[in-house]
Design a protein around this motif. Sequence first.
Motif, short mmCIF file in Angstrom:
data_model
loop_
_atom_site.label_atom_id
_atom_site.label_comp_id
_atom_site.label_asym_id
_atom_site.label_seq_id
_atom_site.Cartn_x
_atom_site.Cartn_y
_atom_site.Cartn_z
N ALA A 122 0.81 -1.22 0.00
CA ALA A 122 0.00 0.00 0.00
C ALA A 122 0.85 1.27 0.00
CB ALA A 122 -0.92 0.00 1.22
N GLY A 123 2.17 1.13 0.09
CA GLY A 123 3.04 2.32 0.07
C GLY A 123 3.21 2.98 1.42
N VAL A 124 3.02 2.23 2.50
CA VAL A 124 3.15 2.83 3.83
C VAL A 124 4.56 3.35 4.13
CG1 VAL A 124 3.01 2.33 6.31
CG2 VAL A 124 1.18 1.58 4.78
N PRO A 125 5.63 2.62 3.76
CA PRO A 125 6.97 3.20 4.03
C PRO A 125 7.17 4.54 3.32
CG PRO A 125 7.15 0.86 3.61
CD PRO A 125 5.73 1.25 3.27
N GLU A 126 6.69 4.68 2.10
CA GLU A 126 6.81 5.94 1.38
C GLU A 126 6.02 7.03 2.10
OE1 GLU A 126 6.17 3.00 0.08
OE2 GLU A 126 7.51 2.66 -1.60
N PHE A 127 4.83 6.67 2.60
CA PHE A 127 4.01 7.59 3.38
C PHE A 127 4.78 8.06 4.62
CE2 PHE A 127 1.09 7.86 7.06
CZ PHE A 127 0.33 8.95 6.69
N MET A 128 5.42 7.11 5.31
CA MET A 128 6.16 7.47 6.52
C MET A 128 7.35 8.38 6.19
SD MET A 128 6.41 4.23 9.00
CE MET A 128 4.97 3.55 9.80
N ASP A 129 8.03 8.08 5.10
CA ASP A 129 9.16 8.93 4.72
C ASP A 129 8.68 10.35 4.45
OD1 ASP A 129 12.07 8.98 4.02
OD2 ASP A 129 11.24 9.72 2.14
N PHE A 130 7.54 10.47 3.78
CA PHE A 130 6.97 11.79 3.53
C PHE A 130 6.63 12.48 4.85
CE2 PHE A 130 3.09 14.32 3.41
CZ PHE A 130 3.51 15.37 2.61
N MET A 131 6.00 11.74 5.77
CA MET A 131 5.59 12.33 7.05
C MET A 131 6.81 12.80 7.85
SD MET A 131 2.35 12.41 7.12
CE MET A 131 1.93 12.68 8.84
N MET A 132 7.89 12.04 7.80
CA MET A 132 9.08 12.44 8.54
C MET A 132 9.72 13.68 7.93
SD MET A 132 9.30 10.52 11.10
CE MET A 132 7.52 10.32 11.11
N SER A 133 9.67 13.77 6.60
CA SER A 133 10.21 14.95 5.94
C SER A 133 9.32 16.17 6.16
CB SER A 133 10.35 14.69 4.43
OG SER A 133 11.23 13.64 4.20
N ALA A 148 -2.48 4.65 9.72
CA ALA A 148 -2.91 5.86 8.99
C ALA A 148 -2.48 5.78 7.54
CB ALA A 148 -2.32 7.11 9.65
N GLY A 149 -1.26 5.32 7.30
CA GLY A 149 -0.77 5.21 5.93
C GLY A 149 -1.53 4.16 5.14
N PHE A 150 -1.80 3.03 5.78
CA PHE A 150 -2.48 1.95 5.06
C PHE A 150 -3.93 2.31 4.75
CE2 PHE A 150 -4.93 -1.96 4.74
CZ PHE A 150 -4.20 -2.65 3.79
N TRP A 151 -4.67 2.74 5.77
CA TRP A 151 -6.10 2.98 5.53
C TRP A 151 -6.42 4.31 4.88
CZ3 TRP A 151 -5.28 -0.47 9.77
CH2 TRP A 151 -5.73 -1.77 9.49
N SER A 152 -5.41 5.10 4.60
CA SER A 152 -5.64 6.28 3.77
C SER A 152 -5.19 6.04 2.33
CB SER A 152 -4.94 7.52 4.36
OG SER A 152 -3.54 7.33 4.36
N SER A 153 -4.64 4.85 2.08
CA SER A 153 -4.24 4.50 0.71
C SER A 153 -5.45 3.95 -0.05
CB SER A 153 -3.13 3.44 0.74
OG SER A 153 -3.67 2.18 1.15
N LYS A 154 -5.32 3.87 -1.34
CA LYS A 154 -6.39 3.30 -2.17
C LYS A 154 -6.68 1.87 -1.73
CE LYS A 154 -7.76 2.55 -6.96
NZ LYS A 154 -7.38 2.69 -8.36
N MET A 155 -5.62 1.09 -1.46
CA MET A 155 -5.79 -0.29 -1.03
C MET A 155 -6.51 -0.35 0.31
SD MET A 155 -2.85 -3.13 -0.24
CE MET A 155 -2.27 -3.15 -1.93
N GLY A 156 -6.16 0.55 1.21
CA GLY A 156 -6.79 0.56 2.52
C GLY A 156 -8.26 0.94 2.46
N VAL A 157 -8.59 1.88 1.61
CA VAL A 157 -9.99 2.29 1.46
C VAL A 157 -10.82 1.13 0.92
CG1 VAL A 157 -11.54 3.83 0.19
CG2 VAL A 157 -9.46 4.74 1.24
#
Length: 198
Positions: A81-92, A161-170
């Motif tokens: 679902a791209g959660v690591p990419e989401f986390m990297d964005f959040m940290m930045s 948060a990253g998973f369930w806000s992704s298209k896959m999570g929805v």
Amino acid sequence: MDKLNRRTLLKVLGAAPAAAGFTWTEAEAAQAAKSQAARRTGAKPAAFKPKFFTAHEWATVNLLVDIIIPKDERSGSATDAGVPEFMDFMMSDQPGRQTAMRGGLRWIDAQCEKRYDKRFLECTEAERTAVLDDIAWPQKAKPEFLHGVTFFNSFRDLTAAGFWSSKMGVIDLEYTGNTMMPEWPGCPPEALKKLGVG
């Protein structure tokens, strides 16, 4: 000059405010153009390069998010679902969270080194589970694991948060909001019964 028809005019008017709002750097614009070209040709986009995480942290984050949300029969994993990419964005985007993230990942490695003389990534599945079981249940955790518990709670929340806000999570949630209903049949009888009003 070509004749300006209504369709062309609407395109120009529609693009102007959006273009005025963009403040991309030259590198971001180049990356966007490259991604768009890849989509058009069907080429696989280049591998994601984290802006915040080191290579070791990135590997740890990828493993840890998939332990929290693994792939199952219903949907893909957190990495799918791209959660690591989401986390990297959040940290930045939120520098105030960086120290806690980096410190928490280091805390997990330190616990593994203390117990098994190797870092989290090199541990067996059973060893990783033992460390995570000590910090995943705040009510049961020993006081000496407070830092680990605090980190893991935040990491787990960010993963969710990253998973369930992704298209896959929805899709996984079977969320049907924002769907037009031509008629409103009322609350389903089973829901009324559950609430004790049907």
